[in-house]
Write a protein that holds these residues in place. Structure first.
Motif, PDB file in Angstrom:
ATOM      1  N   ASN A 175      30.822  20.481-102.005  1.00 51.61           N
ATOM      2  CA  ASN A 175      29.971  21.626-102.295  1.00 51.61           C
ATOM      3  C   ASN A 175      30.786  22.829-102.775  1.00 51.61           C
ATOM      4  OD1 ASN A 175      27.407  20.556-101.802  1.00 51.61           O
ATOM      5  ND2 ASN A 175      27.612  20.861 -99.603  1.00 51.61           N
ATOM      6  N   TYR A 176      32.011  22.970-102.286  1.00 47.48           N
ATOM      7  CA  TYR A 176      32.861  24.057-102.758  1.00 47.48           C
ATOM      8  C   TYR A 176      33.236  23.852-104.231  1.00 47.48           C
ATOM      9  CZ  TYR A 176      33.343  25.233 -97.832  1.00 47.48           C
ATOM     10  OH  TYR A 176      33.077  25.574 -96.531  1.00 47.48           O
ATOM     11  N   ILE A 177      33.454  22.608-104.614  1.00 51.05           N
ATOM     12  CA  ILE A 177      33.735  22.313-106.026  1.00 51.05           C
ATOM     13  C   ILE A 177      32.518  22.654-106.881  1.00 51.05           C
ATOM     14  CG2 ILE A 177      34.257  20.479-107.667  1.00 51.05           C
ATOM     15  CD1 ILE A 177      36.605  21.332-105.923  1.00 51.05           C
ATOM     16  N   PHE A 178      31.343  22.362-106.351  1.00 50.38           N
ATOM     17  CA  PHE A 178      30.103  22.690-107.077  1.00 50.38           C
ATOM     18  C   PHE A 178      30.021  24.196-107.329  1.00 50.38           C
ATOM     19  CE2 PHE A 178      25.646  24.112-106.654  1.00 50.38           C
ATOM     20  CZ  PHE A 178      25.115  23.536-107.799  1.00 50.38           C
ATOM     21  N   TYR A 179      30.322  25.005-106.322  1.00 49.62           N
ATOM     22  CA  TYR A 179      30.283  26.452-106.506  1.00 49.62           C
ATOM     23  C   TYR A 179      31.359  26.906-107.495  1.00 49.62           C
ATOM     24  CZ  TYR A 179      27.458  26.200-102.262  1.00 49.62           C
ATOM     25  OH  TYR A 179      26.487  25.885-101.346  1.00 49.62           O
ATOM     26  N   GLY A 180      32.502  26.254-107.476  1.00 51.40           N
ATOM     27  CA  GLY A 180      33.580  26.627-108.387  1.00 51.40           C
ATOM     28  C   GLY A 180      33.253  26.363-109.844  1.00 51.40           C
ATOM     29  N   ASN A 181      32.330  25.436-110.093  1.00 54.21           N
ATOM     30  CA  ASN A 181      31.945  25.128-111.474  1.00 54.21           C
ATOM     31  C   ASN A 181      31.051  26.204-112.102  1.00 54.21           C
ATOM     32  OD1 ASN A 181      33.286  22.646-111.686  1.00 54.21           O
ATOM     33  ND2 ASN A 181      31.641  21.576-110.636  1.00 54.21           N
ATOM     34  N   MET A 182      30.546  27.087-111.294  1.00 52.19           N
ATOM     35  CA  MET A 182      29.629  28.108-111.813  1.00 52.19           C
ATOM     36  C   MET A 182      30.301  29.015-112.850  1.00 52.19           C
ATOM     37  SD  MET A 182      26.712  27.475-110.453  1.00 52.19           S
ATOM     38  CE  MET A 182      27.250  25.762-110.597  1.00 52.19           C
ATOM     39  N   THR A 183      31.583  29.299-112.657  1.00 54.01           N
ATOM     40  CA  THR A 183      32.296  30.145-113.617  1.00 54.01           C
ATOM     41  C   THR A 183      32.333  29.492-114.996  1.00 54.01           C
ATOM     42  OG1 THR A 183      33.687  31.050-111.852  1.00 54.01           O
ATOM     43  CG2 THR A 183      34.477  31.289-114.120  1.00 54.01           C
ATOM     44  N   MET A 184      32.623  28.200-115.019  1.00 59.93           N
ATOM     45  CA  MET A 184      32.662  27.474-116.282  1.00 59.93           C
ATOM     46  C   MET A 184      31.291  27.459-116.945  1.00 59.93           C
ATOM     47  SD  MET A 184      34.154  23.664-116.911  1.00 59.93           S
ATOM     48  CE  MET A 184      33.064  22.944-115.669  1.00 59.93           C
ATOM     49  N   LEU A 185      30.236  27.299-116.147  1.00 54.60           N
ATOM     50  CA  LEU A 185      28.882  27.296-116.703  1.00 54.60           C
ATOM     51  C   LEU A 185      28.499  28.670-117.232  1.00 54.60           C
ATOM     52  CD1 LEU A 185      27.002  25.048-114.118  1.00 54.60           C
ATOM     53  CD2 LEU A 185      27.758  24.450-116.416  1.00 54.60           C
ATOM     54  N   ALA A 186      28.979  29.712-116.573  1.00 51.78           N
ATOM     55  CA  ALA A 186      28.700  31.068-117.064  1.00 51.78           C
ATOM     56  C   ALA A 186      29.335  31.277-118.444  1.00 51.78           C
ATOM     57  CB  ALA A 186      29.227  32.103-116.072  1.00 51.78           C
ATOM     58  N   ILE A 187      30.548  30.796-118.621  1.00 45.82           N
ATOM     59  CA  ILE A 187      31.207  30.892-119.928  1.00 45.82           C
ATOM     60  C   ILE A 187      30.416  30.115-120.974  1.00 45.82           C
ATOM     61  CG2 ILE A 187      33.285  30.289-121.226  1.00 45.82           C
ATOM     62  CD1 ILE A 187      34.857  30.724-118.624  1.00 45.82           C
ATOM     63  N   SER A 188      29.956  28.915-120.601  1.00 43.76           N
ATOM     64  CA  SER A 188      29.158  28.113-121.528  1.00 43.76           C
ATOM     65  C   SER A 188      27.859  28.827-121.899  1.00 43.76           C
ATOM     66  CB  SER A 188      28.840  26.755-120.890  1.00 43.76           C
ATOM     67  OG  SER A 188      27.976  25.996-121.707  1.00 43.76           O
ATOM     68  N   GLY A 189      27.229  29.456-120.907  1.00 45.45           N
ATOM     69  CA  GLY A 189      25.983  30.165-121.174  1.00 45.45           C
ATOM     70  C   GLY A 189      26.175  31.334-122.116  1.00 45.45           C
ATOM     71  N   ILE A 190      27.256  32.080-121.938  1.00 41.17           N
ATOM     72  CA  ILE A 190      27.535  33.233-122.800  1.00 41.17           C
ATOM     73  C   ILE A 190      27.814  32.789-124.233  1.00 41.17           C
ATOM     74  CG2 ILE A 190      29.183  35.103-123.221  1.00 41.17           C
ATOM     75  CD1 ILE A 190      29.515  35.289-120.150  1.00 41.17           C
ATOM     76  N   LEU A 191      28.552  31.698-124.396  1.00 41.95           N
ATOM     77  CA  LEU A 191      28.964  31.268-125.727  1.00 41.95           C
ATOM     78  C   LEU A 191      27.908  30.459-126.471  1.00 41.95           C
ATOM     79  CD1 LEU A 191      32.665  30.208-125.037  1.00 41.95           C
ATOM     80  CD2 LEU A 191      31.847  32.343-126.034  1.00 41.95           C
ATOM     81  N   PHE A 192      27.152  29.617-125.740  1.00 37.98           N
ATOM     82  CA  PHE A 192      26.276  28.654-126.413  1.00 37.98           C
ATOM     83  C   PHE A 192      24.810  28.734-125.999  1.00 37.98           C
ATOM     84  CE2 PHE A 192      30.512  26.666-125.911  1.00 37.98           C
ATOM     85  CZ  PHE A 192      30.882  26.644-127.245  1.00 37.98           C
ATOM     86  N   GLY A 193      24.453  29.726-125.194  1.00 35.58           N
ATOM     87  CA  GLY A 193      23.063  29.843-124.766  1.00 35.58           C
ATOM     88  C   GLY A 193      22.869  29.352-123.345  1.00 35.58           C
ATOM     89  N   TRP A 194      21.842  29.917-122.695  1.00 38.54           N
ATOM     90  CA  TRP A 194      21.697  29.690-121.254  1.00 38.54           C
ATOM     91  C   TRP A 194      20.875  28.455-120.903  1.00 38.54           C
ATOM     92  CZ3 TRP A 194      24.795  31.936-117.989  1.00 38.54           C
ATOM     93  CH2 TRP A 194      25.408  33.138-118.365  1.00 38.54           C
ATOM     94  N   ASP A 195      20.125  27.915-121.849  1.00 35.64           N
ATOM     95  CA  ASP A 195      19.305  26.747-121.516  1.00 35.64           C
ATOM     96  C   ASP A 195      20.155  25.568-121.042  1.00 35.64           C
ATOM     97  OD1 ASP A 195      17.059  28.130-122.080  1.00 35.64           O
ATOM     98  OD2 ASP A 195      16.577  27.090-123.961  1.00 35.64           O
ATOM     99  N   SER A 196      21.130  25.191-121.857  1.00 37.01           N
ATOM    100  CA  SER A 196      21.986  24.060-121.499  1.00 37.01           C
ATOM    101  C   SER A 196      22.811  24.356-120.252  1.00 37.01           C
ATOM    102  CB  SER A 196      22.919  23.706-122.660  1.00 37.01           C
ATOM    103  OG  SER A 196      22.184  23.226-123.767  1.00 37.01           O
ATOM    104  N   ALA A 197      23.256  25.611-120.117  1.00 39.56           N
ATOM    105  CA  ALA A 197      24.052  25.973-118.945  1.00 39.56           C
ATOM    106  C   ALA A 197      23.235  25.859-117.664  1.00 39.56           C
ATOM    107  CB  ALA A 197      24.594  27.392-119.107  1.00 39.56           C
ATOM    108  N   LEU A 198      21.979  26.319-117.702  1.00 38.37           N
ATOM    109  CA  LEU A 198      21.137  26.256-116.511  1.00 38.37           C
ATOM    110  C   LEU A 198      20.754  24.817-116.172  1.00 38.37           C
ATOM    111  CD1 LEU A 198      18.856  29.362-117.137  1.00 38.37           C
ATOM    112  CD2 LEU A 198      20.753  29.162-115.525  1.00 38.37           C
ATOM    113  N   TYR A 199      20.484  24.013-117.197  1.00 32.66           N
ATOM    114  CA  TYR A 199      20.211  22.605-116.926  1.00 32.66           C
ATOM    115  C   TYR A 199      21.475  21.882-116.449  1.00 32.66           C
ATOM    116  CZ  TYR A 199      15.429  22.541-118.670  1.00 32.66           C
ATOM    117  OH  TYR A 199      14.079  22.746-118.825  1.00 32.66           O
ATOM    118  N   SER A 200      22.626  22.365-116.837  1.00 30.22           N
ATOM    119  CA  SER A 200      23.873  21.786-116.337  1.00 30.22           C
ATOM    120  C   SER A 200      24.024  22.014-114.836  1.00 30.22           C
ATOM    121  CB  SER A 200      25.078  22.377-117.075  1.00 30.22           C
ATOM    122  OG  SER A 200      25.062  22.033-118.442  1.00 30.22           O
ATOM    123  N   ILE A 201      23.502  23.140-114.340  1.00 32.62           N
ATOM    124  CA  ILE A 201      23.511  23.381-112.892  1.00 32.62           C
ATOM    125  C   ILE A 201      22.684  22.315-112.185  1.00 32.62           C
ATOM    126  CG2 ILE A 201      22.814  24.978-111.065  1.00 32.62           C
ATOM    127  CD1 ILE A 201      23.411  27.274-112.948  1.00 32.62           C
TER     128      ILE A 201
END
Length: 305
Positions: A175-201
């Motif tokens: 679960n700690y690794i899961f929380y650590g992935n949020m930073t990477m998803l935030a970068i993805s959301g900023i660069l490529f849009g939030w739809d894919s980033a949120l579904y990646s969560i």
């Protein structure tokens, strides 16, 4: 009520287990599981993940993010495996030194095959529904990682880190690794849009929860067994799990008869093979087990090898 720790005695069961674990059949099984896990992971990347432009967790997700950045901003279409191999190199060296040599070598095989399969398999779009891609992609991802863990390996990257934390601090780190992935998803959301980033969560959440359900090695279970065959059951616990036990002697309030209570803490994956054997030796045993979040003190953990 009196309390005592049951002394150990010699048994041939440990030797039998060690021989089986090191047999050629066990090695073939490990390799087959790793090959299956690598293929499923690559298949997932070229179907559900690619179709929905999802970002998986860990170094796999980092590799996918780097591919997208290089293509979007520099029009460089780089294969999956060079990036994936490069970023796994340092964690692999740390794992080789601190976790286990054979464990790292088998994990290296998994990393190599997953990268090669990903580059070799064609892209295939099964569905256009991004929600289905997130859910079923997460299921396949957890299945692939679980197969590697059952083989005594892992998919590399952040799994190295999670296992290192679990070994060193006796904590379940997924679960700690899961929380650590949020930073990477935030970068993805900023660069490529939030739809894919949120579904990646959702993808990562599905994968993490299913993985916690499928793989129990780093989970701990406190076992209470009320029995009249304490000595026999103790040796079963010790021989099957390598864990010790403490014997409490008391009196049953309803019958007034003396009863023995065995107390032990075992790994989660030991519990399922232990319970049927306990009931076979003592059908009248009363068994209670509860999940333990953390154990302080000496706790045997099967070495990674």
């Amino acid at each position: 009520m009196s309390i005592q720790t049951i002394p150990e005695k010699k048994s041939g069961i440990h030797t039998l287990f060690e021989w089986k674990g090191n047999s050629i059949y066990a090695e073939i099984r490990r390799i087959l599981l790793i090959c299956m896990g690598a293929f499923i992971m690559a298949l997932n990347l070229k179907t559900f993940v690619r179709s929905a432009q999802l970002i998986p967790g860990g170094f796999t997700g980092f590799t996918r993010l780097m591919q997208q950045i290089l293509w979007r901003y520099y029009e460089i279409d780089i294969p999956f495996s060079p990036i994936y191999y490069a970023i796994n190199a340092i964690p692999a060296i740390i794992s080789f030194k601190y976790i286990g040599k054979r464990f790292t070598l088998y994990t290296g095989l998994m990393i190599f095959l997953a990268g090669a399969f990903t580059d070799l398999l064609p892209v295939h779009q099964i569905t256009h529904d991004i929600l289905l891609c997130a859910v079923f992609g997460g299921i396949l991802n957890a299945t692939a990682i679980s197969l590697c863990l059952f083989a005594g390996a892992t998919s590399g990257g952040t799994d190295f880190i999670a296992i290192f934390i679990s070994e060193k601090y006796s904590k379940d780190a997924w679960n700690y690794i899961f929380y650590g992935n949020m930073t990477m998803l935030a970068i993805s959301g900023i660069l490529f849009g939030w739809d894919s980033a949120l579904y990646s969560i959702l993808f990562q959440f599905t994968s993490t929860q299913l993985l916690n359900h499928l793989y129990h090695r780093y989970q701990k279970v406190t076992l209470f067994v009320i029995t009249n065959k304490a000595d026999e059951l103790y040796h079963l616990i010790r021989d099957y799990t390598h864990h010790d036990a403490t014997l409490f002697k008391g009196t049953g309030c309803f019958t007034g008869q003396q009863r023995d209570l065995l107390y032990s803490v075992v790994s989660g994956d030991d519990l399922h093979k232990l319970l049927p054997v306990i009931k076979q030796v003592d059908p009248g045993a009363f068994i209670n087990f509860v999940n333990s979040r953390q154990v302080l003190g000496r706790f045997y953990r099967k070495p990674n090898n």
